[in-house]
Scaffold this motif. Structure first.
Motif, PDB file in Angstrom:
ATOM      1  N   LEU A  37       0.829  -1.201   0.000  1.00 16.44           N
ATOM      2  CA  LEU A  37       0.000   0.000   0.000  1.00 16.44           C
ATOM      3  C   LEU A  37       0.867   1.257   0.000  1.00 16.44           C
ATOM      4  O   LEU A  37       0.608   2.204  -0.746  1.00 16.44           O
ATOM      5  CB  LEU A  37      -0.939  -0.003   1.202  1.00 16.44           C
ATOM      6  N   VAL A  38       1.900   1.265   0.803  1.00 18.53           N
ATOM      7  CA  VAL A  38       2.824   2.406   0.840  1.00 18.53           C
ATOM      8  C   VAL A  38       3.521   2.570  -0.501  1.00 18.53           C
ATOM      9  O   VAL A  38       3.680   3.689  -1.005  1.00 18.53           O
ATOM     10  CB  VAL A  38       3.842   2.247   1.990  1.00 18.53           C
ATOM     11  N   MET A  39       3.918   1.480  -1.128  1.00 12.73           N
ATOM     12  CA  MET A  39       4.586   1.550  -2.434  1.00 12.73           C
ATOM     13  C   MET A  39       3.652   2.138  -3.495  1.00 12.73           C
ATOM     14  O   MET A  39       4.065   2.981  -4.291  1.00 12.73           O
ATOM     15  CB  MET A  39       5.061   0.155  -2.868  1.00 12.73           C
ATOM     16  N   VAL A  40       2.399   1.706  -3.512  1.00 13.36           N
ATOM     17  CA  VAL A  40       1.437   2.225  -4.488  1.00 13.36           C
ATOM     18  C   VAL A  40       1.194   3.704  -4.251  1.00 13.36           C
ATOM     19  O   VAL A  40       1.172   4.503  -5.197  1.00 13.36           O
ATOM     20  CB  VAL A  40       0.115   1.428  -4.428  1.00 13.36           C
ATOM     21  N   MET A  41       1.040   4.104  -3.002  1.00 12.33           N
ATOM     22  CA  MET A  41       0.811   5.512  -2.693  1.00 12.33           C
ATOM     23  C   MET A  41       2.014   6.372  -3.099  1.00 12.33           C
ATOM     24  O   MET A  41       1.837   7.469  -3.641  1.00 12.33           O
ATOM     25  CB  MET A  41       0.477   5.680  -1.212  1.00 12.33           C
ATOM     26  N   MET A  42       3.216   5.894  -2.869  1.00 10.86           N
ATOM     27  CA  MET A  42       4.410   6.644  -3.268  1.00 10.86           C
ATOM     28  C   MET A  42       4.502   6.747  -4.784  1.00 10.86           C
ATOM     29  O   MET A  42       4.845   7.813  -5.322  1.00 10.86           O
ATOM     30  CB  MET A  42       5.664   5.986  -2.691  1.00 10.86           C
ATOM     31  N   ALA A  43       4.180   5.682  -5.498  1.00 14.12           N
ATOM     32  CA  ALA A  43       4.219   5.707  -6.962  1.00 14.12           C
ATOM     33  C   ALA A  43       3.196   6.702  -7.508  1.00 14.12           C
ATOM     34  O   ALA A  43       3.495   7.469  -8.434  1.00 14.12           O
ATOM     35  CB  ALA A  43       3.961   4.311  -7.520  1.00 14.12           C
ATOM     36  N   LEU A  44       1.993   6.722  -6.935  1.00 16.04           N
ATOM     37  CA  LEU A  44       0.975   7.674  -7.374  1.00 16.04           C
ATOM     38  C   LEU A  44       1.393   9.108  -7.071  1.00 16.04           C
ATOM     39  O   LEU A  44       1.162  10.010  -7.874  1.00 16.04           O
ATOM     40  CB  LEU A  44      -0.375   7.363  -6.718  1.00 16.04           C
ATOM     41  N   TRP A  45       2.019   9.334  -5.922  1.00 15.64           N
ATOM     42  CA  TRP A  45       2.480  10.678  -5.567  1.00 15.64           C
ATOM     43  C   TRP A  45       3.534  11.162  -6.560  1.00 15.64           C
ATOM     44  O   TRP A  45       3.481  12.299  -7.021  1.00 15.64           O
ATOM     45  CB  TRP A  45       3.030  10.677  -4.148  1.00 15.64           C
ATOM     46  N   VAL A  46       4.475  10.298  -6.909  1.00 20.22           N
ATOM     47  CA  VAL A  46       5.500  10.669  -7.890  1.00 20.22           C
ATOM     48  C   VAL A  46       4.869  10.881  -9.261  1.00 20.22           C
ATOM     49  O   VAL A  46       5.191  11.839  -9.961  1.00 20.22           O
ATOM     50  CB  VAL A  46       6.606   9.587  -7.945  1.00 20.22           C
ATOM     51  N   LEU A  47       3.960  10.016  -9.645  1.00 24.51           N
ATOM     52  CA  LEU A  47       3.324  10.102 -10.957  1.00 24.51           C
ATOM     53  C   LEU A  47       2.535  11.398 -11.129  1.00 24.51           C
ATOM     54  O   LEU A  47       2.523  11.978 -12.214  1.00 24.51           O
ATOM     55  CB  LEU A  47       2.407   8.894 -11.169  1.00 24.51           C
ATOM     56  N   THR A  48       1.902  11.902 -10.071  1.00 27.99           N
ATOM     57  CA  THR A  48       1.123  13.134 -10.186  1.00 27.99           C
ATOM     58  C   THR A  48       1.990  14.346 -10.492  1.00 27.99           C
ATOM     59  O   THR A  48       1.477  15.374 -10.914  1.00 27.99           O
ATOM     60  CB  THR A  48       0.301  13.419  -8.917  1.00 27.99           C
ATOM     61  N   HIS A  49       3.286  14.252 -10.295  1.00 24.68           N
ATOM     62  CA  HIS A  49       4.188  15.345 -10.658  1.00 24.68           C
ATOM     63  C   HIS A  49       4.458  15.380 -12.158  1.00 24.68           C
ATOM     64  O   HIS A  49       4.979  16.360 -12.669  1.00 24.68           O
ATOM     65  CB  HIS A  49       5.496  15.230  -9.888  1.00 24.68           C
ATOM     66  N   TYR A  50       4.137  14.301 -12.860  1.00 26.74           N
ATOM     67  CA  TYR A  50       4.431  14.208 -14.284  1.00 26.74           C
ATOM     68  C   TYR A  50       3.192  14.036 -15.163  1.00 26.74           C
ATOM     69  O   TYR A  50       3.241  14.291 -16.346  1.00 26.74           O
ATOM     70  CB  TYR A  50       5.382  13.031 -14.545  1.00 26.74           C
ATOM     71  N   VAL A  51       2.092  13.587 -14.580  1.00 24.02           N
ATOM     72  CA  VAL A  51       0.891  13.268 -15.356  1.00 24.02           C
ATOM     73  C   VAL A  51      -0.342  13.723 -14.581  1.00 24.02           C
ATOM     74  O   VAL A  51      -0.377  13.650 -13.364  1.00 24.02           O
ATOM     75  CB  VAL A  51       0.799  11.740 -15.619  1.00 24.02           C
ATOM     76  N   ALA A  52      -1.343  14.196 -15.317  1.00 27.42           N
ATOM     77  CA  ALA A  52      -2.651  14.496 -14.729  1.00 27.42           C
ATOM     78  C   ALA A  52      -3.713  13.861 -15.614  1.00 27.42           C
ATOM     79  O   ALA A  52      -3.601  13.885 -16.837  1.00 27.42           O
ATOM     80  CB  ALA A  52      -2.871  16.002 -14.637  1.00 27.42           C
ATOM     81  N   ILE A  53      -4.711  13.284 -15.003  1.00 32.31           N
ATOM     82  CA  ILE A  53      -5.824  12.697 -15.743  1.00 32.31           C
ATOM     83  C   ILE A  53      -7.104  13.291 -15.179  1.00 32.31           C
ATOM     84  O   ILE A  53      -7.283  13.353 -13.966  1.00 32.31           O
ATOM     85  CB  ILE A  53      -5.856  11.163 -15.607  1.00 32.31           C
ATOM     86  N   GLY A  54      -7.960  13.748 -16.070  1.00 33.25           N
ATOM     87  CA  GLY A  54      -9.210  14.323 -15.605  1.00 33.25           C
ATOM     88  C   GLY A  54     -10.261  14.317 -16.691  1.00 33.25           C
ATOM     89  O   GLY A  54      -9.967  14.068 -17.859  1.00 33.25           O
ATOM     90  N   PRO A  55     -11.488  14.613 -16.312  1.00 34.99           N
ATOM     91  CA  PRO A  55     -12.583  14.616 -17.285  1.00 34.99           C
ATOM     92  C   PRO A  55     -12.633  15.920 -18.067  1.00 34.99           C
ATOM     93  O   PRO A  55     -12.113  16.941 -17.627  1.00 34.99           O
ATOM     94  CB  PRO A  55     -13.822  14.469 -16.408  1.00 34.99           C
ATOM     95  N   ASN A  56     -13.288  15.881 -19.202  1.00 36.67           N
ATOM     96  CA  ASN A  56     -13.591  17.084 -19.981  1.00 36.67           C
ATOM     97  C   ASN A  56     -14.849  17.665 -19.347  1.00 36.67           C
ATOM     98  O   ASN A  56     -15.957  17.409 -19.786  1.00 36.67           O
ATOM     99  CB  ASN A  56     -13.803  16.711 -21.441  1.00 36.67           C
ATOM    100  N   LEU A  72       0.528  15.455 -19.995  1.00 33.33           N
ATOM    101  CA  LEU A  72       1.919  15.198 -19.653  1.00 33.33           C
ATOM    102  C   LEU A  72       2.517  16.503 -19.150  1.00 33.33           C
ATOM    103  O   LEU A  72       2.640  17.466 -19.910  1.00 33.33           O
ATOM    104  CB  LEU A  72       2.697  14.682 -20.868  1.00 33.33           C
ATOM    105  N   LYS A  73       2.876  16.542 -17.878  1.00 28.87           N
ATOM    106  CA  LYS A  73       3.379  17.772 -17.259  1.00 28.87           C
ATOM    107  C   LYS A  73       4.875  17.927 -17.537  1.00 28.87           C
ATOM    108  O   LYS A  73       5.698  17.828 -16.647  1.00 28.87           O
ATOM    109  CB  LYS A  73       3.122  17.738 -15.758  1.00 28.87           C
ATOM    110  N   ASN A  74       5.210  18.193 -18.783  1.00 25.74           N
ATOM    111  CA  ASN A  74       6.614  18.335 -19.150  1.00 25.74           C
ATOM    112  C   ASN A  74       6.966  19.749 -19.581  1.00 25.74           C
ATOM    113  O   ASN A  74       8.109  20.036 -19.899  1.00 25.74           O
ATOM    114  CB  ASN A  74       6.983  17.342 -20.255  1.00 25.74           C
ATOM    115  N   GLY A  75       5.995  20.658 -19.617  1.00 26.70           N
ATOM    116  CA  GLY A  75       6.245  22.039 -19.970  1.00 26.70           C
ATOM    117  C   GLY A  75       6.537  22.272 -21.444  1.00 26.70           C
ATOM    118  O   GLY A  75       6.830  23.393 -21.846  1.00 26.70           O
ATOM    119  N   LEU A  76       6.444  21.237 -22.261  1.00 25.29           N
ATOM    120  CA  LEU A  76       6.736  21.385 -23.686  1.00 25.29           C
ATOM    121  C   LEU A  76       5.519  21.907 -24.433  1.00 25.29           C
ATOM    122  O   LEU A  76       4.391  21.545 -24.139  1.00 25.29           O
ATOM    123  CB  LEU A  76       7.177  20.049 -24.279  1.00 25.29           C
TER     124      LEU A  76
END
Length: 185
Positions: A37-56, A72-76
C-alpha cells in the motif's frame, strides 16, 4: 512424561486471520498489506508530478467520444492544432490552480486580428466571441496583434469556450504551459 504425548491441534494453526484476535489481525495486516500500500501511494504521488488525468468537465472541447484528458506535465509546447494544457491565471470564473486544455491555434509570429465577433489567426477564423457569459457578466475580447516570443493563442471551436479570445485569459505565455494533452476514451 507418563506416556502422554503432547497434542498438536491442527485447527490452532489454521485459524483464518479474520477470526483471530484484533491485535493479531493488525499485526498480520501490517506485514502483508502495509508495504504494498505504501509503495502504491508513493508511486501515485511521484506520478502526479508528471501526469494528470481528468474529465472534460466543461464540454468546450469537441471530444465527446473522449471524455478523459491525459496531460503530460513536461512544460513542452505542442504543435499547432494539438491540445495544450496550461494554467489560465487569475480569472473570475475558475480557481487559480485550474488546468485548462485547449487547441493551440496561434504561435509566436502569427498575426491575431478581430473583426465583428470573430478572431482570426493569419487570416483564418479560429473563434467567435459572445458579449456576455452564461451568468450575464460582460466578456471583453482578448488582445490582437503579432504574437511575441513565448506567447500563444489558444481556442476551441465551441461557442462557449473560455480562452484567448477573452481578455480574462489572453495570450498564454510559456510559463503558464503545463504540457501536451491527449484525449482518450
Amino acid at each position: 512424561m507418563y506416556g502422554i504425548t503432547p497434542r498438536t491441534d491442527a485447527s490452532q494453526t489454521a485459524i483464518p486471520v479474520w477470526r483471530r484476535p484484533l491485535r493479531e489481525q493488525i499485526r498480520v495486516a501490517s506485514r502483508r498489506v502495509l508495504p504494498p500500500l505504501v509503495m502504491v501511494m508513493m508511486a501515485l504521488w511521484v506520478l502526479t508530478h508528471y501526469v494528470a488525468i481528468g474529465p472534460n468537465r466543461t464540454g468546450s472541447l469537441p471530444i465527446k467520444d473522449y471524455p478523459l484528458i491525459l496531460v503530460l506535465k513536461n512544460g513542452l509546447v505542442p504543435d499547432r492544432g494539438e491540445l495544450v494544457a496550461f494554467h489560465p491565471g487569475p480569472n473570475r470564473f475558475y480557481p487559480a490552480n485550474s488546468i485548462f486544455v485547449k487547441r493551440l491555434v496561434g504561435l509566436p509570429g502569427d498575426a491575431v486580428t478581430y473583426d465583428g465577433n470573430t478572431f482570426f489567426v493569419n487570416g483564418e477564423p479560429v473563434a467567435t466571441t459572445k458579449p456576455r457569459a452564461k451568468d450575464g457578466s460582460r466578456l471583453i475580447p482578448g488582445p490582437t496583434g503579432v504574437l511575441p516570443d513565448c506567447r500563444y493563442f489558444v481556442a476551441t471551436e465551441h461557442p462557449d469556450g473560455y480562452d484567448s479570445r477573452y481578455s480574462d485569459i489572453g495570450w498564454v505565455s510559456c510559463a503558464q504551459i503545463v504540457g501536451r494533452a491527449y484525449a482518450f476514451p
